[in-house]
Structures are given as C-alpha cells and as structure tokens.
Design a protein around this motif. Structure first.
Motif, PDB file in Angstrom:
ATOM      1  N   PHE A 237       0.837  -1.199   0.000  1.00 58.15           N
ATOM      2  CA  PHE A 237       0.000   0.000   0.000  1.00 58.15           C
ATOM      3  C   PHE A 237       0.872   1.248   0.000  1.00 58.15           C
ATOM      4  O   PHE A 237       1.919   1.324   0.647  1.00 58.15           O
ATOM      5  CB  PHE A 237      -0.904   0.013   1.231  1.00 58.15           C
ATOM      6  N   SER A 238       0.418   2.263  -0.714  1.00 56.92           N
ATOM      7  CA  SER A 238       1.046   3.578  -0.672  1.00 56.92           C
ATOM      8  C   SER A 238      -0.060   4.609  -0.813  1.00 56.92           C
ATOM      9  O   SER A 238      -0.782   4.636  -1.823  1.00 56.92           O
ATOM     10  CB  SER A 238       2.075   3.747  -1.801  1.00 56.92           C
ATOM     11  N   GLY A 239      -0.219   5.406   0.226  1.00 54.24           N
ATOM     12  CA  GLY A 239      -1.293   6.392   0.198  1.00 54.24           C
ATOM     13  C   GLY A 239      -1.051   7.473   1.232  1.00 54.24           C
ATOM     14  O   GLY A 239       0.041   7.597   1.807  1.00 54.24           O
ATOM     15  N   THR A 240      -2.048   8.269   1.493  1.00 51.46           N
ATOM     16  CA  THR A 240      -1.897   9.403   2.409  1.00 51.46           C
ATOM     17  C   THR A 240      -2.542   9.091   3.766  1.00 51.46           C
ATOM     18  O   THR A 240      -3.448   8.248   3.876  1.00 51.46           O
ATOM     19  CB  THR A 240      -2.535  10.677   1.828  1.00 51.46           C
ATOM     20  N   VAL A 241      -2.047   9.815   4.756  1.00 50.01           N
ATOM     21  CA  VAL A 241      -2.617   9.776   6.110  1.00 50.01           C
ATOM     22  C   VAL A 241      -2.937  11.208   6.511  1.00 50.01           C
ATOM     23  O   VAL A 241      -2.070  12.093   6.438  1.00 50.01           O
ATOM     24  CB  VAL A 241      -1.638   9.142   7.116  1.00 50.01           C
ATOM     25  N   GLU A 242      -4.177  11.430   6.927  1.00 44.04           N
ATOM     26  CA  GLU A 242      -4.593  12.743   7.411  1.00 44.04           C
ATOM     27  C   GLU A 242      -4.935  12.638   8.899  1.00 44.04           C
ATOM     28  O   GLU A 242      -5.680  11.744   9.313  1.00 44.04           O
ATOM     29  CB  GLU A 242      -5.829  13.249   6.657  1.00 44.04           C
ATOM     30  N   ILE A 243      -4.381  13.556   9.680  1.00 44.17           N
ATOM     31  CA  ILE A 243      -4.713  13.612  11.102  1.00 44.17           C
ATOM     32  C   ILE A 243      -5.299  14.990  11.395  1.00 44.17           C
ATOM     33  O   ILE A 243      -4.649  16.015  11.158  1.00 44.17           O
ATOM     34  CB  ILE A 243      -3.484  13.337  11.984  1.00 44.17           C
ATOM     35  N   HIS A 244      -6.528  14.994  11.876  1.00 45.08           N
ATOM     36  CA  HIS A 244      -7.220  16.232  12.226  1.00 45.08           C
ATOM     37  C   HIS A 244      -7.023  16.472  13.718  1.00 45.08           C
ATOM     38  O   HIS A 244      -7.433  15.660  14.556  1.00 45.08           O
ATOM     39  CB  HIS A 244      -8.711  16.115  11.902  1.00 45.08           C
TER      40      HIS A 244
END
Length: 279
Positions: A237-244
């Motif tokens: 897997f290769s993707g983005t991580v968003e932390i709010h």
C-alpha cells in the motif's frame, strides 16, 4: 561522757537514714520522662513552615526527628485534597486526628484531609504502638477548591505526538497509533478520543477537541493519551494519512511493503509529530 557521745552518734545516724528514705520517696514520686513528641503550641500563631517537628529541633538534626510534611500550611483551600506525611515515624501504623474534628482518610504514614471550613487546625499523627504524637498546625482559607472538569478543551498551542505500533505476525493488515499531548491537564488520567475512516487511498484520523479526565479528585496533572487501531491495510500500500487535530489538518504518506514494513513520510515538526516513522 562516753554515753553522751554514743547518744549523739545515734541521733546523727537516725537523721541520715530519715533523709535517705525521704529522698528515695521523692524519686519514686517524681514524674517519669515523656517520650511523646508534642510541638510548640502555635494554634494562635501564624505559621509558614511546611513541616513541624513537634519538638525543639535545635538540639537534633531535622533528618533525625519526627515531623509531618505537607505541601503548604497556610492558604489551604476548603475541600482541597491536602496530603500529610509522617517523616521518621517509629512504625508504619499511624492514627491520624484533627482538631477541631475533621474526617481523615488514613493510608499508613499518610493521610488525605478535605477541610470543610475556613480556620486553624491541628493535624496529629499518633503512633499506634507507642502513642508518641507529632503534630502540625495549618490554616484553611475562605477559598473553596474547584474540582477540575472531567471534560476540558485542548490547548490551542498543544502538540500531539504519534507513535506507530506493530502488532506482529499474529494480526495482519493492522497497525496501531499511540497518541499523547505534550501539555498536561488537570486529572491524573486524561483520554483523547479518535476515530478513523478510509476514503479512496487516504486514511483519516480525527482527534476529539476535548479531553475526558479520570481521577479528577487528585491535584495531579497528566497529558492526554489515546490509541487507535487501523486495519484492512492492503499489502504493498502507498497512500496518504490525514490527522485532524485542533482544527488543523496534517497530511503525510504511509507506505507498506509486503506483509510488514511500514514507512511514514511526515514533514511536520510541530502540531502533529511522528516520534517514530518506520516499523
């Protein structure tokens, strides 16, 4: 003449015996030394010391005397959990008392007292075996202690540390994220809420805006902590991580090679910081 001398010597001997007997009676009736350590009566005096030996400490070093330690002796707020500790006691079995009367929560050489009214108090530690007594005088103010709210907002300038955690081969396609704020908040335990979702090729983790506290009766503070598991992560897997966090969105990338081996590319040095970027 000889009889008169014998008579005089006899009278002298009788007087000596009478004096000796009287002295012996005086020694028997004399009060025995008292070993109980009681302090100088200072209920009417202003005290600023944080401990009291309960005796004249000029003759004996403080490290060798019994005394009671507490954080402060004046300005104690009503209903504040004031902790008192007996130092250098003879035994761990201690009975705690307060004058005027207050409820004590005894824990051996320690006690916690929630003073209900303003005024001057004397806290006594009584050895359960020898009845030796040590005391300290304290003053309670007119201010009432306010318990920290069980829920509280995050500080606007706080920083969230994130540490990825591997579960090993027993749990595939899953990692954990441990969260901890840099700042501390009232309550001895504070919890962060977190939820995650997956949209396309992006994982989103939303951190709650408030902390939920536990054991808020303690004056201690602690950081906010939380844990979130992320599962169903595809291999390779290769993707983005968003932390709010704190009304801001922080974005980086997460790469997984094969069944194991995670790498996080995270550009931030404040706001949200990854303390570990590889598993």
């Amino acid at each position: 003449m000889r009889k008169e001398k014998w008579l005089v010597w006899g009278i002298v001997l009788i007087l000596i015996q009478m004096v000796a007997c009287e002295r012996s009676k005086m020694e028997e009736n004399a009060p025995a030394p008292v070993s109980a350590r009681t302090g100088v009566d200072s209920l009417g005096a202003d005290s600023t010391h944080t401990d009291s030996t309960g005796t004249d400490s000029t003759a004996v070093p403080d490290s060798l005397t019994r005394r009671i330690y507490t954080e402060k002796t004046t300005g104690i707020e009503q209903k504040f959990p004031a902790v008192f500790t007996l130092i250098n006691g003879k035994s761990p079995f201690v009975k705690w008392r307060v004058l005027p009367q207050e409820v004590t929560h005894n824990k051996g050489i320690k006690t916690t007292i929630y003073f209900q009214k303003a005024g001057k108090y004397r806290v006594l530690a009584i050895d359960s075996l020898s009845n030796d007594t040590t005391f300290i005088d304290v003053q309670v103010s007119d201010q009432v202690y306010q318990l920290p709210a069980s829920e509280k907002p995050l500080a606007a300038n706080d920083v969230l540390n994130v540490a990825p955690v591997a579960f090993g081969d027993t749990v595939e396609n899953m990692i954990g994220l441990k969260f901890a704020t840099v700042q501390s908040y009232p309550c001895s335990q504070n919890y962060l809420s977190a939820v995650w979702s997956k949209i396309g090729n992006s994982y989103q983790i939303k951190i709650g805006k408030t902390l939920t506290g536990a054991r808020c009766y303690s004056p201690e503070k602690s950081p906010g902590t939380g844990f979130q598991s992320i599962y169903n992560i595809p291999a390779d897997f290769s993707g983005t991580v968003e932390i709010h966090f704190n009304d801001q969105v922080y974005t980086g990338t997460m790469t997984r090679k094969g069944k194991s081996g995670y790498t996080f590319e995270w550009p931030y040095q404040t706001g949200v910081v990854f303390t570990k970027k590889e598993l």
